[in-house]
Design an enzyme around this catalytic site. Structure first.
Site, PDB file in Angstrom:
ATOM      1  N   GLN A   1      16.003  80.635 -12.424  1.00  0.00           N
ATOM      2  CA  GLN A   1      15.409  80.742 -13.765  1.00  0.00           C
ATOM      3  C   GLN A   1      14.256  81.734 -13.730  1.00  0.00           C
ATOM      4  O   GLN A   1      13.663  82.035 -14.754  1.00  0.00           O
ATOM      5  CB  GLN A   1      14.868  79.379 -14.201  1.00  0.00           C
ATOM      6  CG  GLN A   1      15.939  78.317 -14.322  1.00  0.00           C
ATOM      7  CD  GLN A   1      15.316  76.934 -14.394  1.00  0.00           C
ATOM      8  OE1 GLN A   1      14.991  76.438 -15.455  1.00  0.00           O
ATOM      9  NE2 GLN A   1      15.125  76.301 -13.259  1.00  0.00           N
ATOM     10  N   ASN A   2      13.941  82.221 -12.552  1.00  0.00           N
ATOM     11  CA  ASN A   2      12.772  83.082 -12.416  1.00  0.00           C
ATOM     12  C   ASN A   2      13.079  84.497 -12.878  1.00  0.00           C
ATOM     13  O   ASN A   2      14.177  85.015 -12.663  1.00  0.00           O
ATOM     14  CB  ASN A   2      12.287  83.111 -10.965  1.00  0.00           C
ATOM     15  CG  ASN A   2      11.798  81.753 -10.519  1.00  0.00           C
ATOM     16  OD1 ASN A   2      11.630  80.864 -11.357  1.00  0.00           O
ATOM     17  ND2 ASN A   2      11.571  81.583  -9.234  1.00  0.00           N
TER      18      ASN A   2
ATOM     19  N   HIS B   1      17.278  83.651 -16.939  1.00  0.00           N
ATOM     20  CA  HIS B   1      16.268  83.895 -17.974  1.00  0.00           C
ATOM     21  C   HIS B   1      15.795  85.346 -18.027  1.00  0.00           C
ATOM     22  O   HIS B   1      14.739  85.626 -18.574  1.00  0.00           O
ATOM     23  CB  HIS B   1      15.075  82.937 -17.778  1.00  0.00           C
ATOM     24  CG  HIS B   1      15.442  81.518 -18.070  1.00  0.00           C
ATOM     25  ND1 HIS B   1      14.675  80.438 -17.669  1.00  0.00           N
ATOM     26  CD2 HIS B   1      16.502  80.989 -18.736  1.00  0.00           C
ATOM     27  CE1 HIS B   1      15.264  79.316 -18.070  1.00  0.00           C
ATOM     28  NE2 HIS B   1      16.371  79.622 -18.711  1.00  0.00           N
TER      29      HIS B   1
ATOM     30  N   GLY C   1      11.981  73.806  -6.835  1.00  0.00           N
ATOM     31  CA  GLY C   1      10.848  74.330  -7.601  1.00  0.00           C
ATOM     32  C   GLY C   1      11.092  74.471  -9.085  1.00  0.00           C
ATOM     33  O   GLY C   1      10.583  75.395  -9.706  1.00  0.00           O
ATOM     34  N   THR C   2      11.857  73.548  -9.637  1.00  0.00           N
ATOM     35  CA  THR C   2      12.031  73.567 -11.104  1.00  0.00           C
ATOM     36  C   THR C   2      11.756  72.190 -11.677  1.00  0.00           C
ATOM     37  O   THR C   2      12.135  71.179 -11.072  1.00  0.00           O
ATOM     38  CB  THR C   2      13.439  74.049 -11.521  1.00  0.00           C
ATOM     39  OG1 THR C   2      13.559  73.931 -12.946  1.00  0.00           O
ATOM     40  CG2 THR C   2      14.571  73.267 -10.853  1.00  0.00           C
TER      41      THR C   2
ATOM     42  N   ASN D   1      10.755  69.816  -3.974  1.00  0.00           N
ATOM     43  CA  ASN D   1       9.705  69.925  -4.992  1.00  0.00           C
ATOM     44  C   ASN D   1       8.603  68.930  -4.622  1.00  0.00           C
ATOM     45  O   ASN D   1       8.914  67.781  -4.313  1.00  0.00           O
ATOM     46  CB  ASN D   1      10.314  69.566  -6.369  1.00  0.00           C
ATOM     47  CG  ASN D   1       9.422  69.960  -7.533  1.00  0.00           C
ATOM     48  OD1 ASN D   1       8.220  69.719  -7.512  1.00  0.00           O
ATOM     49  ND2 ASN D   1      10.015  70.554  -8.545  1.00  0.00           N
TER      50      ASN D   1
ATOM     51  N   GLU E   1       6.735  67.444  -6.538  1.00  0.00           N
ATOM     52  CA  GLU E   1       6.624  66.435  -7.608  1.00  0.00           C
ATOM     53  C   GLU E   1       7.990  65.885  -7.976  1.00  0.00           C
ATOM     54  O   GLU E   1       9.006  66.553  -7.798  1.00  0.00           O
ATOM     55  CB  GLU E   1       6.036  67.082  -8.882  1.00  0.00           C
ATOM     56  CG  GLU E   1       4.782  67.891  -8.697  1.00  0.00           C
ATOM     57  CD  GLU E   1       3.554  67.021  -8.625  1.00  0.00           C
ATOM     58  OE1 GLU E   1       3.598  65.882  -9.128  1.00  0.00           O
ATOM     59  OE2 GLU E   1       2.553  67.486  -8.040  1.00  0.00           O
TER      60      GLU E   1
ATOM     61  N   TYR F   1       3.097  90.346 -20.736  1.00  0.00           N
ATOM     62  CA  TYR F   1       4.117  90.642 -19.720  1.00  0.00           C
ATOM     63  C   TYR F   1       3.642  91.712 -18.739  1.00  0.00           C
ATOM     64  O   TYR F   1       4.001  91.690 -17.558  1.00  0.00           O
ATOM     65  CB  TYR F   1       5.457  91.019 -20.379  1.00  0.00           C
ATOM     66  CG  TYR F   1       6.173  89.769 -20.811  1.00  0.00           C
ATOM     67  CD1 TYR F   1       6.808  88.958 -19.877  1.00  0.00           C
ATOM     68  CD2 TYR F   1       6.130  89.342 -22.132  1.00  0.00           C
ATOM     69  CE1 TYR F   1       7.409  87.766 -20.254  1.00  0.00           C
ATOM     70  CE2 TYR F   1       6.728  88.151 -22.520  1.00  0.00           C
ATOM     71  CZ  TYR F   1       7.369  87.369 -21.568  1.00  0.00           C
ATOM     72  OH  TYR F   1       7.949  86.184 -21.925  1.00  0.00           O
TER      73      TYR F   1
END
Ligand code: OAD
Length: 251
Positions: free
Chosen positions: A105-106, A122, A194-195, A220, A222, A67
């Protein structure tokens, strides 16, 4: 960029409540590694050995060093045009008496450094929590003093500090989860940016928003687990797409 730009902008302009649900990809263009996919953190490291309570019990110094490295990288990073476009949009929508919010979530603080507040499902990389008294404090020291010499950071109470991150096998803070579901329940438009949308319960926000009637727009490069639930999918990096898509005034 995409054929749907004018349709997306029209849907956004009409929206009174807009929510951005973001993941690691929104920070990719700032140089912060994603978790999955090419170059993802979980390709190089096993999450259960670094991001779990049992990993911390077994080898707290190893976990702290991981971390500490991520904290140093995140401190060197800067918000990219995607973070800035979202922050400017949120400010514009609120100034117009409408609602806009970010659920991320970042664990980095790039949304905040771009000027926006966010619900952090998170946890936060720059907070520490005492394993003894439970006290949470902001802490931007990186490198963390003492780690090189093998000592762990300590709370004023003498307890060992840990990163204030939600690890594998841990529960999300119910207040954050409630705030996120509350926002998404009322959203007219949900951007999913971006998730990979594979980590639950966060990923459940997308079907929840859909059931509640939101228009879902994915940004995104993808295809993801959320793609088939989206009215629009924008296959481009968010730092390129968002400044274009969010260049909108309320209608
Ligand atoms: P992932 O690493 O799973 O997914 C990152 C997503 O970002 C992928 O779908 C990529 O295609 C996309 N991506 C890459 N570059 C992009 C760019 N420039 N613009 C837009 N998208 C891009 O990250 P998350 O979905 O955030 O949990 O991961 C969810 C959780 O898994 C994380 O919060 C973390 C991890 O374990 C905890 O730390 C608890």
């Amino acid at each position: 960029m995409v054929p749907d730009v004018s349709l997306i902008r029209a849907a956004v302009a009409r929206a009174h409540r807009v929510v951005f649900f973001t993941g690691a990809g929104v920070s990719a263009e700032s140089g912060v590694a994603t978790f999955r996919g090419a170059g993802g953190l979980w390709e190089a490291y096993r999450p259960e050995e670094l991001a779990s309570p049992s990993a911390f019990r077994a080898d707290p110094l190893l976990v702290w060093r991981f971390y500490d490295h991520r904290r140093q990288k995140a401190l060197q990073a800067h918000p990219n045009p995607g973070h800035h476009a979202i922050a400017a949009f949120v400010a514009r929508w609120r100034a117009a008496g409408r609602s806009a919010a970010i659920v991320t979530q970042n664990v980095d603080d790039l949304h905040e450094r771009a000027g926006a507040d966010a619900v952090h499902l998170h946890g936060r990389l720059f907070e520490v929590r005492c394993t003894g008294c439970g006290r949470v404090t902001a802490d931007r020291r990186a490198p963390m003093p003492g780690l090189d010499g093998g000592s762990l950071p300590e709370c004023v109470c003498g307890g060992v500090l840990r990163p204030n991150i939600v690890w594998f096998g841990e529960h999300l803070d119910p207040r954050d989860l409630e705030a996120a579901y509350g926002l998404v329940s009322k959203a007219d438009v949900l951007f999913v940016v971006g998730t990979s949308a594979v980590v639950w319960p966060a990923a459940g926000l997308v079907p929840h928003a859909r059931r509640a009637g939101a228009t879902i727009i994915e940004v995104n490069p993808e295809d993801t687990d959320a793609s088939d639930q989206c009215a629009f999918t924008v296959r481009a990096p968010s730092g390129q797409a968002l400044p274009v898509l969010l260049d909108v005034e309320p209608a």
